[in-house]
Design a protein around this motif. Structure first.
Motif, PDB file in Angstrom:
ATOM      1  N   LEU A   1       3.809   1.663   4.210  1.00  0.00           N
ATOM      2  CA  LEU A   1       2.885   0.632   3.721  1.00  0.00           C
ATOM      3  C   LEU A   1       1.497   0.756   4.330  1.00  0.00           C
ATOM      4  CD1 LEU A   1       5.255  -2.474   3.640  1.00  0.00           C
ATOM      5  CD2 LEU A   1       4.530  -1.021   1.743  1.00  0.00           C
ATOM      6  N   ASP A   2       1.424   1.157   5.596  1.00  0.00           N
ATOM      7  CA  ASP A   2       0.113   1.302   6.232  1.00  0.00           C
ATOM      8  C   ASP A   2      -0.694   2.431   5.592  1.00  0.00           C
ATOM      9  OD1 ASP A   2       0.620  -0.775   7.986  1.00  0.00           O
ATOM     10  OD2 ASP A   2       1.513   0.557   9.488  1.00  0.00           O
ATOM     11  N   ALA A   3      -0.035   3.533   5.272  1.00  0.00           N
ATOM     12  CA  ALA A   3      -0.727   4.650   4.634  1.00  0.00           C
ATOM     13  C   ALA A   3      -1.175   4.271   3.224  1.00  0.00           C
ATOM     14  CB  ALA A   3       0.176   5.881   4.581  1.00  0.00           C
ATOM     15  N   VAL A   4      -0.340   3.528   2.495  1.00  0.00           N
ATOM     16  CA  VAL A   4      -0.710   3.094   1.144  1.00  0.00           C
ATOM     17  C   VAL A   4      -1.882   2.119   1.215  1.00  0.00           C
ATOM     18  CG1 VAL A   4       0.082   1.832  -0.895  1.00  0.00           C
ATOM     19  CG2 VAL A   4       1.567   3.513   0.189  1.00  0.00           C
ATOM     20  N   ARG A   5      -1.849   1.239   2.192  1.00  0.00           N
ATOM     21  CA  ARG A   5      -2.951   0.286   2.371  1.00  0.00           C
ATOM     22  C   ARG A   5      -4.255   1.028   2.678  1.00  0.00           C
ATOM     23  NH1 ARG A   5      -0.538  -2.683   6.073  1.00  0.00           N
ATOM     24  NH2 ARG A   5       0.624  -3.801   4.489  1.00  0.00           N
TER      25      ARG A   5
END
Length: 149
Positions: free
Chosen positions: A73-77
């Protein structure tokens, strides 16, 4: 007939290939550049282009599609909030693959994959080194003071 059904397999099983690509995409979007073999770099470049194109649309559906591939999720964000807006006016060519020579152990061809426009923030690195140097300096002074006493 298998017309237009080509999948670049990289000599891995399906599950291994998907996990490897997810990890490499996460690292690329988090750090801006990664070092890998040329074969993996070319496939990573293709996958990264697809993810950035999804992120440029920015809808919830595209975000969920990106999460299903990247799984972090952090990379997608980071991709949707910071990377995609910088490529808003660009119609492709989001990554650069630079060949770096051969690896010493197995003579594999290495490459550096980086996002176009990626400039490592050397100022932050210098500030971090200064902070480390400042932290180390008082420790040295105290050791000198104890030697004098």
């Amino acid at each position: 007939m298998r017309h237009r059904k080509k999948v670049f397999k990289i000599g891995r099983s399906t599950s291994h290939r998907k996990c490897m690509m997810a990890n490499m995409l996460t690292s690329l979007f988090t750090h801006g550049r990664i070092k890998t073999t040329v074969v993996r770099a070319k496939e990573l470049s293709r996958q990264a282009s697809k993810m950035i194109t999804l992120a440029k649309a920015g809808d919830l559906h595209q975000r969920r599609q990106a999460i299903s591939v990247i799984r972090d999720l952090d990379a997608v964000r980071e991709l949707f909030d910071n990377i995609a807006p910088t490529f808003k006016d660009r119609n492709g060519g989001y990554t650069r693959v630079l060949r770096m020579g051969k690896r010493r152990g197995d003579n594999a061809e290495l490459a550096l994959v980086e996002l176009v426009g990626f400039e490592p923030n050397f100022e932050e690195a210098e500030e971090a080194e200064e902070v480390v140097a400042e932290d180390a300096a008082p420790a040295e002074e105290t050791s000198e003071d104890t030697k004098e006493a």
